[in-house]
Design an enzyme around this catalytic site. Structure first.
Site, mmCIF file in Angstrom:
data_model
loop_
_atom_site.group_PDB
_atom_site.id
_atom_site.type_symbol
_atom_site.label_atom_id
_atom_site.label_comp_id
_atom_site.label_asym_id
_atom_site.label_seq_id
_atom_site.Cartn_x
_atom_site.Cartn_y
_atom_site.Cartn_z
ATOM 1 N N HIS A 283 1.490 -1.362 -5.870
ATOM 2 C CA HIS A 283 2.100 -2.487 -5.894
ATOM 3 C C HIS A 283 2.614 -2.788 -7.221
ATOM 4 C CE1 HIS A 283 0.513 -3.717 -1.977
ATOM 5 N NE2 HIS A 283 -0.725 -3.613 -2.410
ATOM 6 N N CYS B 265 1.119 0.445 0.764
ATOM 7 C CA CYS B 265 -0.399 0.066 1.093
ATOM 8 C C CYS B 265 -0.517 -0.295 2.496
ATOM 9 C CB CYS B 265 -0.569 -1.457 0.160
ATOM 10 S SG CYS B 265 -2.427 -1.549 0.112
HETATM 11 N N1 GLN Z 1 -5.176 -4.572 4.534
HETATM 12 C C1 GLN Z 1 -5.028 -3.328 3.979
HETATM 13 C C2 GLN Z 1 -6.384 -2.907 3.175
HETATM 14 O O1 GLN Z 1 -7.222 -3.638 2.740
HETATM 15 C C3 GLN Z 1 -3.875 -3.128 3.026
HETATM 16 C C4 GLN Z 1 -3.918 -3.878 1.804
HETATM 17 C C5 GLN Z 1 -2.758 -3.996 1.223
HETATM 18 O O2 GLN Z 1 -1.713 -4.002 1.570
HETATM 19 N N2 GLN Z 1 -2.777 -4.479 -0.307
HETATM 20 O O3 GLN Z 1 -6.558 -1.865 3.039
#
Ligand code: GLN
Length: 224
Positions: free
Chosen positions: A181, A85
């Site tokens: 995740h 992510c």
């Molecule tokens: N901040 C990033 C987004 O919202 C990554 C989010 C995350 O790592 N879950 O795209």
């Protein structure tokens, strides 16, 4: 034989529990008779050069920017890397945080832009790279556009993944990126073994963890 697993900036990239990927790798390495050391590296410290697997996790926008800045100059291209992510996004040419375009590390030819809405929920993909369905949970605002010729980690069956092209993640050499995740390696033991094999440069002897296999099969069946 031993391997060093480098868990990068968990104080910044730990929001979504991706730290567990290191534990799964260490556990499965142990089952295969390979000693594993997890090395936690803070954003105030230099990354060690002698890691065998480097792990980046998900984060909120502000933390993601701090982590990316601290990683500038480190050469990920020739390493075994799993980036999830926010960690995946910073490996690209650019990404957005707090609505502002940010320069990425340029490891993967891709860019992340704000998506039309936030992508949240269960996700299932089929990965030709790992040769199996992978499940996870996604939660991101960014939409990632891969440049032509960049191989995705998999094709989306359920969920959004990159939010473009019907695919999730990217693979360049031994650098793997994904929006999954879970932690993704706890949900998908085959993926953990692939990373271990890339790090060791050989096939892993059969890792026997029936509970992990049962869990993976259950999630694959439940997410349609
Ligand atoms: N901040 C990033 C987004 O919202 C990554 C989010 C995350 O790592 N879950 O795209």
């Amino acid at each position: 034989m031993s391997i060093r697993i480098v868990r990068i900036h968990n104080e910044l990239l730990g929001t979504y529990g991706d730290r567990g990927n290191a534990d799964v790798l260490a556990f499965r390495a142990g089952l295969a008779g390979v000693k594993a050391h997890i090395v936690d590296v803070s954003y105030r410290d230099e990354l060690p050069d002698d890691g065998d697997i480097y792990l980046l996790g998900g984060a909120e926008d502000a933390a993601q920017v701090l982590s990316c800045k601290a990683l500038k100059g480190f050469d990920f291209t020739s390493r075994v890397v799993l980036a999830v992510c926010a960690g995946f996004q910073i490996l690209g040419n650019s990404y957005f945080a707090g609505g502002v375009k940010q320069e990425g590390l340029g490891v993967i030819d891709m860019e992340t832009i704000p998506g039309s809405s936030r992508f949240v929920g269960d996700i299932k993909i089929y990965s030709d790279v790992v040769n199996v369905e992978l499940t996870g949970f996604e939660n991101h605002g960014g939409q990632t556009n891969l440049a032509g010729g960049i191989t995705p980690l998999g094709r989306v069956i359920t969920g959004s993944g990159n939010g473009a092209g019907g695919v999730d993640g990217a693979v360049v050499g031994n650098v793997f990126g994904t929006y999954l995740h879970g932690p993704v390696l706890a949900r998908n033991p085959e993926f953990a073994d692939l990373l271990l094999e890339r790090a060791l440069g050989r096939e892993l002897s059969r890792v026997n963890d029936p509970l992990a296999d049962q869990y993976a099969a259950w999630r694959r069946a439940v997410i349609k």
